[in-house]
Design a protein around this motif. Sequence first.
Motif, short mmCIF file in Angstrom:
data_model
loop_
_atom_site.label_atom_id
_atom_site.label_comp_id
_atom_site.label_asym_id
_atom_site.label_seq_id
_atom_site.Cartn_x
_atom_site.Cartn_y
_atom_site.Cartn_z
N SER A 182 7.04 11.73 4.72
CA SER A 182 6.13 10.71 5.25
C SER A 182 6.62 10.19 6.59
O SER A 182 5.84 9.99 7.53
CB SER A 182 5.99 9.55 4.26
OG SER A 182 5.47 10.00 3.03
N SER B 215 0.83 -1.21 0.00
CA SER B 215 0.00 0.00 0.00
C SER B 215 0.87 1.25 0.00
O SER B 215 0.55 2.25 -0.67
CB SER B 215 -0.92 0.00 1.23
OG SER B 215 -1.78 -1.11 1.22
N LEU B 216 1.97 1.20 0.73
CA LEU B 216 2.86 2.35 0.82
C LEU B 216 3.50 2.66 -0.53
O LEU B 216 3.68 3.83 -0.89
CB LEU B 216 3.94 2.09 1.87
CG LEU B 216 4.89 3.24 2.20
CD1 LEU B 216 4.12 4.41 2.77
CD2 LEU B 216 5.96 2.77 3.18
#
Length: 214
Positions: free
Chosen positions: A81, A51-52
């Motif tokens: 992030s 997902s990242l």
Amino acid sequence: NGEILGIMKESGPAATGLTFIWMPQLFAKMPMGKLVAILFFLGLSFAGFSSLISMMELTSRNLIDLGLKRKTAIVCVAVVSYLLGIPSARNLVLFGNQDFVWGVALMISGIFVAVAVMRYGVTVLREKEVLQNKNDWDLGAWWDKNIKFIVPILGIALLVWWLSLSATVYAPDDWYNPMSPYSVMTCLVQWGAVLAMLLWLNRWMAERIQSHTD
């Protein structure tokens, strides 16, 4: 069943207790529990990293369009992030708040995607983009109606339902308090702030990209 529901309700912010306390205890009592635990947490890690990757790629792509080199864009996104994640990593209350606020916001993003597709043209997207890929699903006209009607209706219904739960179950006494981690107001304030910032960034980036192409 009641005991299981009780555990889930008291599992800590964002189900951290359920994942990292109760699940290991369950695995410890299972046959081949160690192997299952390894596979479970390995799969959980892969799910998080996969997902990242997609989120970093999308953000990096925008920076590349602004003129940054790919390597520089990726490093910038990774550093920002990481820094933004530190407060949630150090404070479980904040972590639970962010998980709640932006988990519910996924419904809003789904509605926005549907609206964007409608503005582009649902049928145009299906015929010129999706159906051109022979390896993808052969979508029919029913897909157009789903995007136009079903997705927005379900998104709005789920959003209203979650906000009503926040006002009546999660934070009934201080739903109007933006500092309450699970209140309606904390959702509205954070969504509004981020939406305003994204609208400004979108306008600024569009002007920069346009100036580069002229």
